[in-house]
Scaffold this motif. Sequence first.
Motif, PDB file in Angstrom:
ATOM      1  N   LEU A   1      -2.327   1.909   0.951  1.00  0.00           N
ATOM      2  CA  LEU A   1      -1.997   2.962  -0.003  1.00  0.00           C
ATOM      3  C   LEU A   1      -3.178   3.907  -0.192  1.00  0.00           C
ATOM      4  O   LEU A   1      -4.318   3.457  -0.386  1.00  0.00           O
ATOM      5  N   PHE A   2      -2.902   5.192  -0.163  1.00  0.00           N
ATOM      6  CA  PHE A   2      -3.910   6.221  -0.385  1.00  0.00           C
ATOM      7  C   PHE A   2      -3.440   7.084  -1.552  1.00  0.00           C
ATOM      8  O   PHE A   2      -2.388   7.724  -1.462  1.00  0.00           O
ATOM      9  N   ALA A   3      -4.197   7.102  -2.650  1.00  0.00           N
ATOM     10  CA  ALA A   3      -3.823   7.880  -3.827  1.00  0.00           C
ATOM     11  C   ALA A   3      -4.786   9.047  -4.017  1.00  0.00           C
ATOM     12  O   ALA A   3      -5.994   8.921  -3.815  1.00  0.00           O
TER      13      ALA A   3
ATOM     14  N   ALA B   1       3.719  10.825  -6.513  1.00  0.00           N
ATOM     15  CA  ALA B   1       4.681  11.477  -5.633  1.00  0.00           C
ATOM     16  C   ALA B   1       4.175  11.205  -4.229  1.00  0.00           C
ATOM     17  O   ALA B   1       3.086  11.641  -3.871  1.00  0.00           O
ATOM     18  N   GLY B   2       4.916  10.445  -3.456  1.00  0.00           N
ATOM     19  CA  GLY B   2       4.370  10.076  -2.161  1.00  0.00           C
ATOM     20  C   GLY B   2       5.384   9.506  -1.215  1.00  0.00           C
ATOM     21  O   GLY B   2       6.571   9.405  -1.523  1.00  0.00           O
ATOM     22  N   GLY B   3       4.880   9.136  -0.045  1.00  0.00           N
ATOM     23  CA  GLY B   3       5.734   8.552   0.970  1.00  0.00           C
ATOM     24  C   GLY B   3       4.923   8.038   2.137  1.00  0.00           C
ATOM     25  O   GLY B   3       3.689   8.113   2.147  1.00  0.00           O
ATOM     26  N   VAL B   4       5.624   7.522   3.120  1.00  0.00           N
ATOM     27  CA  VAL B   4       4.968   6.898   4.269  1.00  0.00           C
ATOM     28  C   VAL B   4       4.411   7.936   5.233  1.00  0.00           C
ATOM     29  O   VAL B   4       4.861   9.077   5.279  1.00  0.00           O
TER      30      VAL B   4
ATOM     31  N   ALA C   1       1.492   2.749   6.187  1.00  0.00           N
ATOM     32  CA  ALA C   1       0.647   3.416   5.187  1.00  0.00           C
ATOM     33  C   ALA C   1       1.464   4.428   4.412  1.00  0.00           C
ATOM     34  O   ALA C   1       2.438   4.994   4.921  1.00  0.00           O
ATOM     35  N   SER C   2       1.054   4.637   3.175  1.00  0.00           N
ATOM     36  CA  SER C   2       1.679   5.678   2.363  1.00  0.00           C
ATOM     37  C   SER C   2       0.589   6.436   1.618  1.00  0.00           C
ATOM     38  O   SER C   2      -0.505   5.915   1.377  1.00  0.00           O
ATOM     39  N   ALA C   3       0.909   7.658   1.280  1.00  0.00           N
ATOM     40  CA  ALA C   3      -0.008   8.500   0.515  1.00  0.00           C
ATOM     41  C   ALA C   3       0.764   9.095  -0.645  1.00  0.00           C
ATOM     42  O   ALA C   3       1.939   9.453  -0.506  1.00  0.00           O
TER      43      ALA C   3
ATOM     44  N   ALA D   1      -0.396  14.015   4.412  1.00  0.00           N
ATOM     45  CA  ALA D   1       0.860  13.404   3.979  1.00  0.00           C
ATOM     46  C   ALA D   1       1.033  13.554   2.472  1.00  0.00           C
ATOM     47  O   ALA D   1       2.137  13.815   1.983  1.00  0.00           O
ATOM     48  N   ALA D   2      -0.052  13.406   1.723  1.00  0.00           N
ATOM     49  CA  ALA D   2       0.008  13.543   0.265  1.00  0.00           C
ATOM     50  C   ALA D   2       0.455  14.954  -0.123  1.00  0.00           C
ATOM     51  O   ALA D   2       1.317  15.127  -0.990  1.00  0.00           O
ATOM     52  N   ILE D   3      -0.104  15.959   0.529  1.00  0.00           N
ATOM     53  CA  ILE D   3       0.267  17.348   0.242  1.00  0.00           C
ATOM     54  C   ILE D   3       1.726  17.601   0.626  1.00  0.00           C
ATOM     55  O   ILE D   3       2.474  18.252  -0.109  1.00  0.00           O
TER      56      ILE D   3
END
Length: 172
Positions: free
Chosen positions: A119-121, A65-68, A31-33, A78-80
């Motif tokens: 994916l989480f946006a 701007a994101g990552g796993v 997963a990534s955010a 994770a997004a923050i």
Amino acid sequence: MGETIAVYDRAGREIGSAERSVVYAEGRWHASAGVLVRSLDGERLYVHRRTETKAVFAGMHDCLAGGVLGPGEDPAGAAIRELAEELGIVLEPGDEPPLPLAKASWDGEWLGAPMRCHLFAYELRYDGPIRHQPEEIADGWWWTDAELRAHLDDPAWPFVPDTRVLIEDMLG
């Protein structure tokens, strides 16, 4: 030993962890955010180009701007984290957090190997300074949705394929 990331099943449930290199080599679900940064007036969004040294999608453009996610990591957290790491946008206590924007699953391919990611946006309205992490971000620009769409209309323009599955849900 490399970085350990969370491993997911096809349905989006975290089921364990493994080294990032193993997850990528074996095409395991992970997963990534990421955060779409929009200007306070909503008229512009931040698009960046990844460095040529990134392990995945090197040199390609992205608007998240994101990552796993690490083992047990919440997508919003994770997004923050990624927002601070990649763009230098550090949220202070009392700041509005990024709001959920879209989610999807991408079952694709990268360099001939399967790649599968949930994916989480999120979206953050922001007009402050941006400071690129030099190991991950080569350059960046404020564009309108129309400018990004015009670039995306060119199939040869190098844009990360996983974010493409979220574009219609993210752009106005």
